[in-house]
Enzyme design. Structure first.
Site, PDB file in Angstrom:
ATOM      1  N   SER A  62       0.873  -1.177   0.000  1.00  0.00           N
ATOM      2  CA  SER A  62       0.000   0.000   0.000  1.00  0.00           C
ATOM      3  C   SER A  62       0.909   1.225   0.000  1.00  0.00           C
ATOM      4  O   SER A  62       1.560   1.517   0.994  1.00  0.00           O
ATOM      5  CB  SER A  62      -0.897   0.004   1.236  1.00  0.00           C
ATOM      6  OG  SER A  62      -1.730  -1.128   1.246  1.00  0.00           O
ATOM      7  N   LYS A  99      -6.694   1.427  -3.330  1.00  0.00           N
ATOM      8  CA  LYS A  99      -6.380   0.889  -2.000  1.00  0.00           C
ATOM      9  C   LYS A  99      -6.592   1.944  -0.914  1.00  0.00           C
ATOM     10  O   LYS A  99      -7.083   1.639   0.179  1.00  0.00           O
ATOM     11  CB  LYS A  99      -4.948   0.371  -1.964  1.00  0.00           C
ATOM     12  CG  LYS A  99      -4.507  -0.189  -0.602  1.00  0.00           C
ATOM     13  CD  LYS A  99      -5.390  -1.345  -0.131  1.00  0.00           C
ATOM     14  CE  LYS A  99      -5.080  -1.781   1.310  1.00  0.00           C
ATOM     15  NZ  LYS A  99      -3.816  -2.511   1.436  1.00  0.00           N
ATOM     16  N   LYS A 121      -0.579   5.429   7.884  1.00  0.00           N
ATOM     17  CA  LYS A 121       0.028   5.724   6.586  1.00  0.00           C
ATOM     18  C   LYS A 121      -1.026   5.760   5.481  1.00  0.00           C
ATOM     19  O   LYS A 121      -1.109   6.729   4.710  1.00  0.00           O
ATOM     20  CB  LYS A 121       1.074   4.656   6.270  1.00  0.00           C
ATOM     21  CG  LYS A 121       1.620   4.690   4.847  1.00  0.00           C
ATOM     22  CD  LYS A 121       2.241   3.361   4.432  1.00  0.00           C
ATOM     23  CE  LYS A 121       1.222   2.256   4.329  1.00  0.00           C
ATOM     24  NZ  LYS A 121       1.734   1.001   3.764  1.00  0.00           N
TER      25      LYS A 121
END
Length: 307
Positions: free
Chosen positions: A109, A183, A251
């Site tokens: 990711s 994502k 993140k």
């Protein structure tokens, strides 16, 4: 020596490289080994490679060496900075060693902008890059039921289908970076579901309900989600073992709410729910719980309620 692209992929012919053998990466690589593919791996901690070596994987000491003897190189590392180091390092990176026609498949990711940068760098070398982040956690990786979001050249993504089919179900999302954008959107939804599930369980307990009975009652209705199926029981059992680290949600959600990439301001919407979710996961990290699984978000709600 050139990669077999565009010749069809097959276990006896296509050489696979794999970099990143944590919980997710090891499970995914194991599935490819079980399907008959020869895999070369790199691990920063070589001792972690022993289970894969026992299944037939070959260990080398740099991403460059992985690429040199592979046709397709998968990456599943932690952060965009790790992807940059592993792929673009001019001396030891994947692109430095990849043969013409080789393909990079980044399942990390990571950043859409960086995915576009790697796509262009690979193209300049006569190679290919597909950003292919995944969703489904450790169980999805183990069982070959991951959702895979592919961005880049559609012809190359289609060529990779035999490998994707071992790992899960792929959806082609569009040009380079679109897999990563998908994502990020996925994680925004997952984060909201984890928060709702956490609050629902805390409320149910405070109301005197049996938590398992509560889950069984609502799972067939509108509240039922894949997140509930994956994590509801784990939350009740206090099983916070990580399939995906809580710190990674900071993140991932941060890439949705914080980053204005390449001055494309119009692409960054206002996301108050995602911003709150990121703050709560950041609270986990501040409490020293960043390496717990994402389902441990319930501990933040419990702390807010004095538990």
């Amino acid at each position: 020596m050139e990669s077999p692209f565009p010749e069809p992929i097959s276990p006896g012919k296509t050489r696979i490289g794999w970099i990143g053998i944590g919980v997710m990466g090891a499970a995914m690589a194991t599935r490819l080994l079980s399907a008959g593919y020869f895999i070369t791996i790199y691990a920063r901690s070589p001792s972690k490679a022993l289970p894969l070596q026992s299944k037939g994987a070959q260990l080398v000491d740099s991403p460059y060496k992985v690429a040199k003897c592979s046709d397709v190189v998968f990456t599943m590392v932690g952060h965009p900075s790790d992807v940059r180091s592993v792929v673009l390092d001019t001396d030891h990176g994947i692109l430095a060693g990849l043969n013409p026609g080789g393909v990079i498949v980044d399942t990390t990711s990571s950043s859409p902008a960086q995915a576009r940068e790697i796509f262009q760098a690979a193209k300049a070398k006569g190679c290919h890059s597909i950003d292919s982040p995944v969703s489904g956690g450790d169980l999805g990786a183990r069982d070959g039921k991951l959702a895979i979001f592919a961005g880049g050249d559609e012809v190359v993504a289609n060529w990779l289908s035999p490998l994707y089919e071992v790992l899960g179900k792929v959806t082609y999302m569009g040009q380079a970076g679109c897999g990563q954008s998908c994502k990020i959107a996925n994680q925004i939804v997952v984060g909201a579901n984890l928060l709702g599930l956490s609050e629902g369980l805390v409320f149910a307990e405070k109301a005197g309900l049996d938590e398992r009975t509560f889950l069984n009652a609502v799972r067939a209705g509108a509240a039922g989600t894949t997140v509930m199926e994956l994590f509801g029981g784990r939350m009740i059992d206090r099983d916070f073992k990580a399939g995906g680290f809580a710190e990674y949600m900071v993140k991932d959600m941060g890439m949705g709410v914080d980053v204005v990439e390449e001055s494309e301001d119009e692409r960054v919407p206002v996301l108050p729910g995602a911003a709150l979710g990121k703050q709560l996961f950041s609270g986990m990290v501040a409490n020293g719980d960043g390496k717990l699984g994402t389902q441990a978000l319930i501990t933040v709600i419990e702390r807010l309620n004095g538990k």
